[in-house]
Design a protein around this motif. Structure first.
Motif, mmCIF file in Angstrom:
data_model
loop_
_atom_site.group_PDB
_atom_site.id
_atom_site.type_symbol
_atom_site.label_atom_id
_atom_site.label_comp_id
_atom_site.label_asym_id
_atom_site.label_seq_id
_atom_site.Cartn_x
_atom_site.Cartn_y
_atom_site.Cartn_z
ATOM 1 N N PRO A 63 32.046 35.258 25.000
ATOM 2 C CA PRO A 63 32.832 36.065 24.060
ATOM 3 C C PRO A 63 32.145 37.397 23.746
ATOM 4 C CG PRO A 63 32.861 33.779 23.367
ATOM 5 C CD PRO A 63 31.911 33.858 24.533
ATOM 6 N N GLY A 64 32.897 38.467 23.845
ATOM 7 C CA GLY A 64 32.346 39.793 23.612
ATOM 8 C C GLY A 64 31.819 40.443 24.877
ATOM 9 N N ALA A 65 31.620 39.637 25.920
ATOM 10 C CA ALA A 65 31.017 40.182 27.149
ATOM 11 C C ALA A 65 31.470 39.405 28.378
ATOM 12 C CB ALA A 65 29.498 40.160 27.024
ATOM 13 N N PHE A 66 32.764 39.448 28.630
ATOM 14 C CA PHE A 66 33.285 38.833 29.859
ATOM 15 C C PHE A 66 33.403 39.906 30.950
ATOM 16 C CE2 PHE A 66 35.306 35.846 26.713
ATOM 17 C CZ PHE A 66 34.726 34.673 27.181
ATOM 18 N N VAL A 67 33.289 39.454 32.193
ATOM 19 C CA VAL A 67 33.554 40.337 33.333
ATOM 20 C C VAL A 67 34.523 39.636 34.272
ATOM 21 C CG1 VAL A 67 32.584 41.660 35.245
ATOM 22 C CG2 VAL A 67 31.190 41.204 33.215
ATOM 23 N N ALA A 68 35.613 40.308 34.595
ATOM 24 C CA ALA A 68 36.593 39.751 35.533
ATOM 25 C C ALA A 68 36.701 40.660 36.741
ATOM 26 C CB ALA A 68 37.955 39.619 34.857
ATOM 27 N N THR A 69 36.881 40.040 37.898
ATOM 28 C CA THR A 69 37.150 40.812 39.109
ATOM 29 C C THR A 69 38.593 40.550 39.514
ATOM 30 O OG1 THR A 69 34.876 40.390 39.780
ATOM 31 C CG2 THR A 69 36.355 41.265 41.459
ATOM 32 N N LEU A 70 39.320 41.631 39.808
ATOM 33 C CA LEU A 70 40.727 41.468 40.189
ATOM 34 C C LEU A 70 40.879 41.562 41.708
ATOM 35 C CD1 LEU A 70 42.579 43.672 37.506
ATOM 36 C CD2 LEU A 70 41.590 41.378 37.304
ATOM 37 N N SER A 71 42.008 41.001 42.176
ATOM 38 C CA SER A 71 42.268 41.007 43.621
ATOM 39 C C SER A 71 42.484 42.426 44.154
ATOM 40 C CB SER A 71 43.489 40.140 43.934
ATOM 41 O OG SER A 71 44.609 40.588 43.194
ATOM 42 N N ASP A 72 42.792 43.390 43.274
ATOM 43 C CA ASP A 72 42.938 44.778 43.731
ATOM 44 C C ASP A 72 41.605 45.524 43.722
ATOM 45 O OD1 ASP A 72 42.449 45.290 41.042
ATOM 46 O OD2 ASP A 72 44.472 46.001 40.594
ATOM 47 N N GLY A 73 40.530 44.779 43.458
ATOM 48 C CA GLY A 73 39.207 45.383 43.537
ATOM 49 C C GLY A 73 38.652 45.877 42.209
ATOM 50 N N ALA A 74 39.527 45.929 41.182
ATOM 51 C CA ALA A 74 39.069 46.441 39.888
ATOM 52 C C ALA A 74 38.112 45.455 39.213
ATOM 53 C CB ALA A 74 40.266 46.711 38.983
ATOM 54 N N ARG A 75 37.220 46.012 38.397
ATOM 55 C CA ARG A 75 36.359 45.192 37.548
ATOM 56 C C ARG A 75 36.808 45.441 36.109
ATOM 57 N NH1 ARG A 75 30.089 44.492 36.520
ATOM 58 N NH2 ARG A 75 30.125 44.671 34.244
ATOM 59 N N VAL A 76 36.979 44.353 35.353
ATOM 60 C CA VAL A 76 37.415 44.484 33.966
ATOM 61 C C VAL A 76 36.342 43.904 33.051
ATOM 62 C CG1 VAL A 76 39.176 43.877 32.251
ATOM 63 C CG2 VAL A 76 39.836 44.221 34.658
ATOM 64 N N ASP A 77 35.852 44.713 32.131
ATOM 65 C CA ASP A 77 34.949 44.217 31.093
ATOM 66 C C ASP A 77 35.792 43.976 29.855
ATOM 67 O OD1 ASP A 77 32.027 44.553 32.136
ATOM 68 O OD2 ASP A 77 33.132 46.335 32.794
ATOM 69 N N ALA A 78 35.678 42.775 29.298
ATOM 70 C CA ALA A 78 36.541 42.421 28.163
ATOM 71 C C ALA A 78 35.781 41.555 27.179
ATOM 72 C CB ALA A 78 37.785 41.693 28.656
ATOM 73 N N GLY A 79 36.215 41.636 25.927
ATOM 74 C CA GLY A 79 35.596 40.818 24.892
ATOM 75 C C GLY A 79 36.241 39.450 24.761
ATOM 76 N N GLY A 107 50.869 42.971 40.608
ATOM 77 C CA GLY A 107 50.582 42.383 41.920
ATOM 78 C C GLY A 107 49.117 42.035 42.083
ATOM 79 N N ALA A 108 48.466 41.703 40.977
ATOM 80 C CA ALA A 108 47.021 41.433 41.039
ATOM 81 C C ALA A 108 46.696 40.113 40.359
ATOM 82 C CB ALA A 108 46.253 42.568 40.368
ATOM 83 N N ARG A 109 45.635 39.495 40.814
ATOM 84 C CA ARG A 109 45.151 38.242 40.217
ATOM 85 C C ARG A 109 43.690 38.408 39.834
ATOM 86 N NH1 ARG A 109 48.130 33.541 42.127
ATOM 87 N NH2 ARG A 109 49.883 34.249 43.379
ATOM 88 N N VAL A 110 43.255 37.556 38.911
ATOM 89 C CA VAL A 110 41.829 37.511 38.596
ATOM 90 C C VAL A 110 41.190 36.558 39.609
ATOM 91 C CG1 VAL A 110 40.086 36.896 36.874
ATOM 92 C CG2 VAL A 110 42.240 37.983 36.158
ATOM 93 N N THR A 111 40.226 37.045 40.343
ATOM 94 C CA THR A 111 39.615 36.211 41.394
ATOM 95 C C THR A 111 38.249 35.683 40.982
ATOM 96 O OG1 THR A 111 38.757 38.216 42.423
ATOM 97 C CG2 THR A 111 40.835 37.343 43.285
ATOM 98 N N ALA A 112 37.610 36.358 40.033
ATOM 99 C CA ALA A 112 36.309 35.862 39.560
ATOM 100 C C ALA A 112 36.175 36.208 38.088
ATOM 101 C CB ALA A 112 35.167 36.494 40.360
#
Lengths: 349, 349
Positions: free
Chosen positions: A88-104, A78-83
């Motif tokens: 590559p190797g250093a992405f940051v995503a913000t989810l609609s549930d408030g979580a922050r995801v660091d991903a490569g 039930g979540a979307r990526v909002t930002a």
């Protein structure tokens, strides 16, 4: 360098990708906008899948269960990526549930949207109760009974209309939806299995049961299950004085107008680009192709690349696709994402 | 436990698999029976590939070069696997060049064999010089000129016959070869580009330009390149008194017999199971499916499994397949092989 893989979409493609990455002991963050995992086969209640014959809830359910129990897979339903930002190797995503995801790296497995048959009004969906979609008939197959929605009677005559929302320039759908012919042949078999006295007719432009689907579905539906294939241009679906549906058009083989009574008319609905694609393209900074599907790069040594390095795209997000191919795209993207990050780490070291 | 992956076949599928495994720094042994790598697109001299439009020698050549220069990839050209034994994590293969390969898993990317048009003798291949195959026309496109082999003249009228060795129960080919329709539409465009005065006719049962190939190839070949599509049953190809070919049959839309003069007749040849499949099945201990392609297991959580654990199968070894899908199957099998070995090592530890 972060080597977590962010996967957006938990249908067959995303689930397959998540398993692939997790099978190497790497971390996955899997995000789906729906509260249930499994994508279209689960959310739309598909019955038996082509070509395995397995029930969708078993086959895709097994994929869901495996990913849900895999160590290292973090799931956001039930979540979307909002930002989204980074490289590559250093992405940051913000989810609609408030979580922050660091991903490569990021895998977009965002799928398609079923064509809404209301956009082909002359074929009667939305006007007549007994005009339904393939998805609705899949649900009837799952429930074990084929019925006319108007009164619950078992239909004597069923027409499946192919290319509803496909190969149709008038309504801006120039593409073929690839799998509807085979799905419809399979559905004709299932209707006859549940209701052997029902006559099933398939109205088509070309029958596209490609590869090994030819004898397994097209021939078998005719020879064992007596499905009648009619090459025709359907003009409209109306209702006769007796309340039965009337299919009007031209049989293009005998070149004659036809007016055929039917109890149930089934729209074999096509695959549209995901309605969310414009916002997906904006958030992730990736291009769409001319029909509105996600665009892809080079096909041979950099397949599944989107227009943004480190962001991969596959499955039915790229265009109409069958489930088997989606499953293979998921694994292939997992391989690409993990392999490219390995190369990046190696460069950095 | 050995974690080298043995890959048999160096066409698009095997090259893609080899790159996938090597991209993680793992060891690959790649074996091909031919002295040249690249598989059918290179060995048969394909011209521009569907759907990228890239020349085969560039696109597949790039895949070959990348694998040849990858550290950790050992290549055996002109070699076959003659003996095979063991179990996942501990297989031993003997090659025809005398080498012994220890491997943890095996990827069979052994491809297909082009249908030999001589097996459809009533359509004139092998009898008339100006009856050729799609593969031969690809070679003409590569050479930059479309000609009649009999005298080198540029043909005024070219007929492409679809389904030669496909959808044909009479000769034991019940399957559809999936990609010939699109390849033929592409070839019609290429013929017209090289020779704008040549009329091109495509004789078909159904046009199967699935997915996004519909407008890119089928519509474009008609609207921009004036290819004429004729739904027909072709009975035979003979030669008239003037030396021109005569195409005889029935136009199934107008329901009339046709006798049409042609300068060049092109057989759109289908994809047969690899002629070596019986011996491949025997050496590796894997099953064939009913048409003679390699058999596969479950499609969702164990896709690309053959009937023998630790041996994976994909690409056109499974059935007629397009190059894009073969490339994705290669990466997907790489992911599966490496992932399963990771799990095995974890169990053992």
């Amino acid at each position: 360098m972060n080597d977590t893989i962010l996967i957006v979409g938990a249908g067959p493609t995303g689930l397959s990708a998540a398993h692939g990455v997790a099978s190497l002991g790497r971390k996955v963050v899997l995000v789906d906008k729906e509260p249930l995992l499994g994508g279209a086969p689960i959310l739309s209640g598909y019955a038996r899948l082509v070509p395995s014959g397995e029930w969708a809830k078993d086959a895709i359910g097994r994929m869901v269960a495996r990913v849900e129990s895999a160590p290292g897979v973090e799931i956001h339903k039930g979540a979307r990526v909002t930002a989204f930002d980074g490289s590559p190797g250093a992405f940051v995503a913000t989810l609609s549930d408030g979580a922050r995801v660091d991903a490569g790296a990021v895998i977009l497995a965002t799928g398609f949207t079923h064509f809404d048959a209301i956009n082909k009004p002359e074929w009667g969906f939305g006007t007549y109760e007994n005009v339904v979609t393939t998805t609705q008939v899949e649900q009837m197959v799952t429930a074990g009974k084929i019925v006319c929605p108007s009164d619950g009677r078992v239909p004597e005559r069923v027409a499946i209309l192919l290319c509803v929302g496909s190969r149709d320039r008038q309504i801006g759908r120039e593409w073929c939806s690839k799998i509807c012919c085979t799905v419809s042949a399979n559905l004709a078999i299932e209707i006859r299995e549940l209701s052997p006295k029902t006559d099933v007719f398939i109205y088509y432009m070309d029958i596209r049961t490609f590869g090994l689907y030819e004898d397994k579905y097209y021939w078998r539906s005719q020879e064992e299950f007596r499905t009648k294939y009619v090459k025709a241009r359907v003009a409209e679906v109306t209702q006769g004085a007796d309340g039965r549906l009337l299919l009007k058009g031209e049989d293009t083989l005998v070149k004659r107008p036809i007016v055929i009574p039917m109890d149930l008319v089934v729209h074999a609905i096509g695959m549209d680009p995901n309605l969310d694609n414009p916002s997906i393209a904006k958030v992730f900074g990736v291009r769409l192709e001319k029909h509105g599907f996600l665009d892809r790069g080079e096909h041979y040594t950099s397949t599944f690349a989107s227009s943004r390095p480190g962001v991969y795209v596959g499955g039915s997000a790229l265009g109409p696709e069958d489930i088997d191919t989606c499953v293979s795209h998921g694994l292939a993207m997992a391989m690409r994402a993990v392999g490219d990050l390995h190369a990046l780490a190696h460069q950095a070291a």
